[in-house]
Motif scaffolding. Structure first.
Motif, PDB file in Angstrom:
ATOM      1  N   GLU A  79       3.369   6.040  -5.322  1.00  0.00           N
ATOM      2  CA  GLU A  79       3.305   6.479  -6.782  1.00  0.00           C
ATOM      3  C   GLU A  79       2.255   7.275  -7.262  1.00  0.00           C
ATOM      4  OE1 GLU A  79       5.691   5.260  -9.052  1.00  0.00           O
ATOM      5  OE2 GLU A  79       6.589   4.706  -7.258  1.00  0.00           O
ATOM      6  N   LEU A  80       1.238   7.689  -6.340  1.00  0.00           N
ATOM      7  CA  LEU A  80       0.215   8.506  -6.760  1.00  0.00           C
ATOM      8  C   LEU A  80       0.446   9.951  -6.921  1.00  0.00           C
ATOM      9  CD1 LEU A  80      -2.855   7.407  -4.273  1.00  0.00           C
ATOM     10  CD2 LEU A  80      -2.677   6.855  -7.056  1.00  0.00           C
ATOM     11  N   ARG A  81       0.052  10.545  -8.038  1.00  0.00           N
ATOM     12  CA  ARG A  81       0.669  11.652  -8.411  1.00  0.00           C
ATOM     13  C   ARG A  81      -0.207  12.798  -7.798  1.00  0.00           C
ATOM     14  NH1 ARG A  81       4.174  11.376 -12.896  1.00  0.00           N
ATOM     15  NH2 ARG A  81       5.349   9.312 -12.201  1.00  0.00           N
ATOM     16  N   ILE A 133       1.787   3.881   7.789  1.00  0.00           N
ATOM     17  CA  ILE A 133       2.310   5.105   7.969  1.00  0.00           C
ATOM     18  C   ILE A 133       3.903   4.940   8.347  1.00  0.00           C
ATOM     19  CG2 ILE A 133       2.324   7.002   9.878  1.00  0.00           C
ATOM     20  CD1 ILE A 133      -0.630   6.387  10.459  1.00  0.00           C
ATOM     21  N   ILE A 134       4.270   4.048   8.766  1.00  0.00           N
ATOM     22  CA  ILE A 134       5.764   3.710   9.364  1.00  0.00           C
ATOM     23  C   ILE A 134       6.422   3.705   7.896  1.00  0.00           C
ATOM     24  CG2 ILE A 134       6.237   1.292   9.251  1.00  0.00           C
ATOM     25  CD1 ILE A 134       6.476   1.568  12.460  1.00  0.00           C
ATOM     26  N   PHE A 192      -5.919  13.099  -3.738  1.00  0.00           N
ATOM     27  CA  PHE A 192      -6.299  11.780  -3.929  1.00  0.00           C
ATOM     28  C   PHE A 192      -5.637  11.014  -2.895  1.00  0.00           C
ATOM     29  CE2 PHE A 192      -6.469   7.609  -6.232  1.00  0.00           C
ATOM     30  CZ  PHE A 192      -7.667   7.449  -5.922  1.00  0.00           C
ATOM     31  N   LEU A 247       0.986  -1.333   0.032  1.00  0.00           N
ATOM     32  CA  LEU A 247       0.133  -0.022  -0.091  1.00  0.00           C
ATOM     33  C   LEU A 247       0.785   1.208  -0.109  1.00  0.00           C
ATOM     34  CD1 LEU A 247      -2.773   1.499   0.019  1.00  0.00           C
ATOM     35  CD2 LEU A 247      -2.449   1.382   2.669  1.00  0.00           C
ATOM     36  N   ALA A 270       6.564   7.056   5.951  1.00  0.00           N
ATOM     37  CA  ALA A 270       7.703   7.802   6.891  1.00  0.00           C
ATOM     38  C   ALA A 270       8.986   7.419   6.265  1.00  0.00           C
ATOM     39  CB  ALA A 270       7.446   7.677   8.315  1.00  0.00           C
ATOM     40  N   MET A 290      13.708  -0.644   7.664  1.00  0.00           N
ATOM     41  CA  MET A 290      12.440  -0.618   8.428  1.00  0.00           C
ATOM     42  C   MET A 290      11.687  -2.065   8.282  1.00  0.00           C
ATOM     43  SD  MET A 290      10.457   1.424  10.377  1.00  0.00           S
ATOM     44  CE  MET A 290      11.131   3.026  10.087  1.00  0.00           C
ATOM     45  N   ILE A 309       9.122  15.231 -17.048  1.00  0.00           N
ATOM     46  CA  ILE A 309       9.397  14.145 -18.000  1.00  0.00           C
ATOM     47  C   ILE A 309       8.005  13.422 -18.645  1.00  0.00           C
ATOM     48  CG2 ILE A 309      10.505  11.982 -18.436  1.00  0.00           C
ATOM     49  CD1 ILE A 309      12.533  12.901 -16.291  1.00  0.00           C
ATOM     50  N   ASN A 333      -3.390   1.892 -10.791  1.00  0.00           N
ATOM     51  CA  ASN A 333      -3.284   2.330  -9.150  1.00  0.00           C
ATOM     52  C   ASN A 333      -4.396   3.148  -8.625  1.00  0.00           C
ATOM     53  OD1 ASN A 333      -2.127   2.492  -6.947  1.00  0.00           O
ATOM     54  ND2 ASN A 333      -0.299   3.996  -7.544  1.00  0.00           N
ATOM     55  N   LEU A 379       2.514   1.938  -3.538  1.00  0.00           N
ATOM     56  CA  LEU A 379       1.196   2.317  -4.494  1.00  0.00           C
ATOM     57  C   LEU A 379       0.940   3.654  -4.101  1.00  0.00           C
ATOM     58  CD1 LEU A 379      -0.839  -0.955  -4.614  1.00  0.00           C
ATOM     59  CD2 LEU A 379       0.692   0.003  -6.453  1.00  0.00           C
ATOM     60  N   LEU A 380       0.885   3.911  -2.821  1.00  0.00           N
ATOM     61  CA  LEU A 380       0.254   5.407  -2.354  1.00  0.00           C
ATOM     62  C   LEU A 380       1.431   6.437  -3.017  1.00  0.00           C
ATOM     63  CD1 LEU A 380      -0.831   5.214   1.303  1.00  0.00           C
ATOM     64  CD2 LEU A 380      -2.207   5.977  -0.951  1.00  0.00           C
ATOM     65  N   SER A 405      13.489   3.409 -15.836  1.00  0.00           N
ATOM     66  CA  SER A 405      12.064   3.398 -15.838  1.00  0.00           C
ATOM     67  C   SER A 405      11.449   3.431 -14.395  1.00  0.00           C
ATOM     68  CB  SER A 405      11.415   2.150 -16.482  1.00  0.00           C
ATOM     69  OG  SER A 405      11.569   0.824 -15.630  1.00  0.00           O
ATOM     70  N   ARG A 406      10.120   3.867 -13.973  1.00  0.00           N
ATOM     71  CA  ARG A 406       9.722   3.821 -12.636  1.00  0.00           C
ATOM     72  C   ARG A 406       9.853   2.497 -12.114  1.00  0.00           C
ATOM     73  NH1 ARG A 406       8.492   8.494 -10.621  1.00  0.00           N
ATOM     74  NH2 ARG A 406       7.248   7.434  -8.898  1.00  0.00           N
ATOM     75  N   MET A 457      -6.836   2.032  -5.510  1.00  0.00           N
ATOM     76  CA  MET A 457      -7.122   2.842  -4.207  1.00  0.00           C
ATOM     77  C   MET A 457      -8.473   3.135  -4.219  1.00  0.00           C
ATOM     78  SD  MET A 457      -3.852   3.005  -3.098  1.00  0.00           S
ATOM     79  CE  MET A 457      -3.584   1.252  -3.633  1.00  0.00           C
ATOM     80  N   VAL A 460       3.396   8.076  15.325  1.00  0.00           N
ATOM     81  CA  VAL A 460       3.840   6.827  14.594  1.00  0.00           C
ATOM     82  C   VAL A 460       5.355   7.252  14.159  1.00  0.00           C
ATOM     83  CG1 VAL A 460       3.665   5.264  13.155  1.00  0.00           C
ATOM     84  CG2 VAL A 460       1.677   5.922  14.120  1.00  0.00           C
ATOM     85  N   MET A 461       5.593   8.407  13.409  1.00  0.00           N
ATOM     86  CA  MET A 461       6.740   8.524  12.811  1.00  0.00           C
ATOM     87  C   MET A 461       7.998   8.772  13.994  1.00  0.00           C
ATOM     88  SD  MET A 461       5.964  10.971   9.543  1.00  0.00           S
ATOM     89  CE  MET A 461       4.680  10.180   8.392  1.00  0.00           C
ATOM     90  N   GLU A 465       3.664   3.623 -18.104  1.00  0.00           N
ATOM     91  CA  GLU A 465       3.468   4.095 -16.774  1.00  0.00           C
ATOM     92  C   GLU A 465       1.858   4.879 -16.638  1.00  0.00           C
ATOM     93  OE1 GLU A 465       6.464   7.187 -16.501  1.00  0.00           O
ATOM     94  OE2 GLU A 465       8.122   5.563 -16.623  1.00  0.00           O
ATOM     95  N   PHE A 479      -0.130   2.079 -15.604  1.00  0.00           N
ATOM     96  CA  PHE A 479      -0.128   1.741 -14.205  1.00  0.00           C
ATOM     97  C   PHE A 479      -0.891   2.760 -13.391  1.00  0.00           C
ATOM     98  CE2 PHE A 479       2.118   2.504 -10.283  1.00  0.00           C
ATOM     99  CZ  PHE A 479       2.186   1.171  -9.786  1.00  0.00           C
ATOM    100  N   ALA A 495       8.968   5.842  15.133  1.00  0.00           N
ATOM    101  CA  ALA A 495       9.473   4.716  14.054  1.00  0.00           C
ATOM    102  C   ALA A 495      10.926   5.122  13.715  1.00  0.00           C
ATOM    103  CB  ALA A 495       8.606   4.726  12.959  1.00  0.00           C
ATOM    104  N   ILE A 496      11.328   6.433  13.571  1.00  0.00           N
ATOM    105  CA  ILE A 496      12.225   6.650  12.861  1.00  0.00           C
ATOM    106  C   ILE A 496      13.452   6.687  13.770  1.00  0.00           C
ATOM    107  CG2 ILE A 496      13.581   8.526  11.579  1.00  0.00           C
ATOM    108  CD1 ILE A 496      10.720   9.120  10.490  1.00  0.00           C
ATOM    109  N   ASN A 534      16.503   9.273 -13.244  1.00  0.00           N
ATOM    110  CA  ASN A 534      15.869   9.590 -14.413  1.00  0.00           C
ATOM    111  C   ASN A 534      16.761  10.073 -15.400  1.00  0.00           C
ATOM    112  OD1 ASN A 534      13.039   9.663 -14.060  1.00  0.00           O
ATOM    113  ND2 ASN A 534      13.012  11.233 -12.728  1.00  0.00           N
TER     114      ASN A 534
END
Lengths: 308, 294
Positions: A107-109, A185-186, A113, A101, A189, A224, B3, B16, A104-105, A208-209, B20, B287-288, B9, B12, B291-292, A203
């Protein structure tokens, strides 16, 4: 001897200089002594025939009798197997899910959202386990939500929670549903801590991604992942038993009864076999601790990441 | 510089986004279902099968029943007591521990820390703890049994200590020069400087008190002392809605019981869902921090 007395006199000097700190630490130390270390002392009743009247120290020693009884009992294999299988399911499906997750998150632009998905996915973590189990019980009933969906796809409705074959799936799936977002979340981070220049360089090199995820993102969060994996393995024998107690019934003991629920039933709710169940609980703690130390060693050996 | 994205991409990215969105639906729908059912008319709810996208026959009847139920009310009262008093004591003890264990001048700092961390990985087990609290300390059947044994969470203690360690030593030293005692420094300087972490702790401790039920099952026998979650357990899991449907016929009882269950879920969950948006930024931070660094 001299070393000890030297240390003690240093400690005395330190105390005289920082009296206030010592007194402030006292309640905290007392708390840990009474509520964490006294029960460890109390665990010696696993080697005794504890009777409330005689007290912990006064009760008679029986050596390893309770452990032998446990290992030879009908329940031993059942609860050991159930504990390990449920834990293994959690490890196999529940552990990678939040990592996936987070990736994937990442990679969200669209920032808005992304935030929305995050906010929504954290919510179930804050709902009480009683309510979650109440919902599961309700949705699993004969004319409940799950059966409606099963029938829609041409299946047969059934009393889902009284079938031992379903218990593990229900348990694992609902745990993932509840904790997926919050556990991610962890990793998010850790992802935000990766140096962006690495991506820029990749790049420029025309990666590629997917290659970037493989060569930059993943290595960035591996420490982690390993630390959390060590902790998970250390808790392999400890499965969220509160949820099991809420969900199970004698019909599904075959797949649902684990060490902790067994200890609770035989030790507190149904009967009061204190010594025997303490032995069972101690068996669990010792295995857990051994697994934790083992996993930590292993991780240190293969990747130089360690918990302690 | 942007780019241009390749076809792969973009595919994908689209997949994605769909995935979500699916996650959002799967997470929210069960909650929406409960919300809708709680506002539904019990008769129509019983007759209905399948997804509920809107309440069936909007009514507040089940909420009236739930909110006038004495068990729910006393449950609420007990839970609020546990949350308020418990969280306050949690904070006090955790702050004391975190502060003393963050002072480099405290010689016993490392051995005590080690002893605390050890308890995170090894414990005496449920039965010895139960015997200690119930039989030795005689705390059974009192709300204190749900508060005192959990005064400090080691995990929270470590988070707070990490945050306290970051406060500059020279700031505390100068306060000491001005004649401030440790208590004064802690409450007037360290705690005010650490408010975000304090907020996180309030959230973590508060939510866990609000949601906990197992301690009550172990130690509370008197029904008047049942916290909300234990009352919920009777209604939701053990299916006993009798106390709310007295006077109704058997068929009605079953129907009313259904919508009452959903309303009960909402009543127990809404307070958390209401404060949730205000606290989100804090728990993410908490949480951070946990964690960190360590």
């Amino acid at each position: 001897m001299e070393k000890v007395s030297h240390k003690l006199s240093l400690l005395w000097l330190n105390y005289k200089k920082n009296k206030a700190i010592y007194w402030m630490a006292l309640p905290v130390v007392l708390y840990f002594l009474v509520f964490k270390y006294l029960p460890m002392y109390g665990a010696i009743i696993a080697f005794k025939d504890y009777s409330v009247g005689k007290g912990i120290w006064g009760s008679d020693w029986v050596g390893l009798q309770h452990f032998r009884d446990f290992f030879q009992s009908y329940y031993f294999w059942r609860i050991l197997k159930n504990t390990l299988v449920l834990s293994f399911y959690q490890l196999l499906f529940g552990f990678p899910a939040p990592i996936l997750l987070a990736l994937l998150l990442n990679e969200l632009r669209n920032e808005i959202f992304k935030r929305t998905v995050q906010t929504v996915s954290y919510i179930p973590h804050f709902i009480s386990i009683v309510v979650i189990c109440g919902m599961i019980v309700d949705f699993s009933s004969r004319d409940g939500l799950f059966n409606t969906i099963i029938e829609y796809f041409g299946g047969q409705s059934s009393a889902l929670l009284s079938d031992p074959a379903n218990f593990r799936t229900m348990y694992t799936a609902s745990s993932i549903w509840q904790e997926l977002g919050f556990s991610s979340i962890i990793y998010l981070a850790a992802l935000s801590g990766i140096n962006p220049e690495l991506y820029d360089a990749a790049n420029v090199d025309g990666a590629s991604r997917l290659r970037q995820v493989w060569h930059i993102t993943l290595p960035g969060i591996i420490p982690m992942i390993l630390i959390l994996l060590i902790l998970r393995i250390g808790g392999l024998m400890e499965i969220g038993f509160e949820k099991i107690i809420l969900l199970y019934n004698p019909n599904v003991y075959d797949t649902a009864d684990v060490i902790s629920t067994f200890v609770y039933r035989k030790g507190i709710s149904e009967s009061a076999e204190f010594s025997y169940t303490t032995a069972v609980g101690l068996f669990q703690s010792v295995i857990n601790f051994t697994l934790l130390v083992g996993a930590n060693r292993l991780s240190k050996a293969v990747s130089n990441t360690k918990l302690f | 510089m942007r780019i241009k994205r390749s076809l792969g991409e973009r595919l994908f990215g689209g997949a994605n986004a769909i995935l979500m969105t699916g996650l959002i639906i799967v997470t929210l729908y069960p909650l929406l279902h409960v919300l809708n059912a709680s506002f539904s008319d019990s008769g129509q709810l019983m007759a209905h099968r399948g997804l509920l996208l809107f309440p069936k026959g909007l009514t507040l009847e089940s909420y009236k029943l739930v909110l006038s139920n004495p068990n729910i009310l006393s449950g609420y009262r007990n839970t609020i007591f546990i949350v308020v008093v418990g969280t306050a004591l949690n904070l006090l003890f955790t702050i004391l521990g975190a502060y003393t264990l963050s002072r480099k001048s405290f010689m016993l700092r490392n051995p005590i820390m080690l002893a605390i961390v050890f308890t995170m990985f090894f414990n005496g087990g449920i039965i010895p703890s139960y015997l200690l609290i119930n039989n030795t300390l005689h705390m059974g059947n009192s709300l204190w049994a749900l508060i005192i044994p959990g005064l400090i969470s080691s995990y929270n203690l470590i988070i707070m200590r990490t945050s306290f360690q970051e406060i500059s030593e020279s700031l505390l030293e100068s306060a000491r020069m001005d004649g401030a005692g440790e208590m004064l420094i802690l409450w007037r300087i360290v705690v005010p400087l650490s408010m975000p972490v304090v907020a996180v702790m309030i959230l973590f401790y508060g939510v866990s008190h609000w949601n906990s039920w197992f301690g009550a099952i172990l130690y509370i026998r008197d029904r008047n002392l049942f916290p909300l979650q234990l009352v919920l357990r009777e209604i939701l899991i053990q299916n006993s809605t009798d106390s709310m449907t007295t006077g109704a016929s058997a068929v009605d009882k079953e129907a009313i019981g259904e919508s009452v269950k959903y309303a009960t879920v909402m009543v127990a969950t809404l307070p958390i869902l209401f404060i949730y948006p205000f606290l989100q930024k804090y728990f993410v931070k908490g949480v951070m921090i946990g964690a960190i660094k360590e």
